[in-house]
Design a protein around this motif. Structure first.
Motif: not given
Length: 115
Positions: A2-3, A14-16, A46-48
């Protein structure tokens, strides 16, 4: 999981992104309004995630372009196509019945005259 790490030792949730947000992120990259790092910071991901969105959009666009054909699109509802086929079958059968009725009338007429 979750992080995720933000790169500076802190952890963030984590952002969706919605489909619309992913599309906007992708168009931002395509227009050159931001680098991948800037887009990741702007959208809080995240960049990914930015890289993945770009790859998925590219593959989807290429698949859609490969499937497209020149000329008018034929957006026909399958039910309409079935209905059209049924009407053609009805017309064909109607003509066959008319021919048989004429043939029967001719045969009956000959038989009556023979008696």
């Amino acid at each position: 999981m979750a992080e995720q790490s933000s790169g500076n030792g802190r952890r963030r949730r984590k952002k969706f992104l919605t489909v619309e947000q992913k599309y906007e992120l992708w168009t931002t990259l395509v227009r050159g309004d931001a680098t991948q790092r800037e887009a990741a910071d702007r959208w809080g991901v995240d960049r990914s995630t930015v890289v993945t969105v770009g790859k998925v959009a590219k593959h989807g666009a290429l698949a859609a372009l490969a499937a497209s054909r020149p000329g008018r699109r034929k957006d026909v509802d399958p039910r309409e196509e079935d209905l059209r086929a049924a009407h053609e079958e009805i017309a064909r059968l109607t003509e066959a019945i008319k021919e048989q009725a004429v043939e029967l009338a001719m045969l009956r007429g000959k038989q009556r005259g023979a008696w």
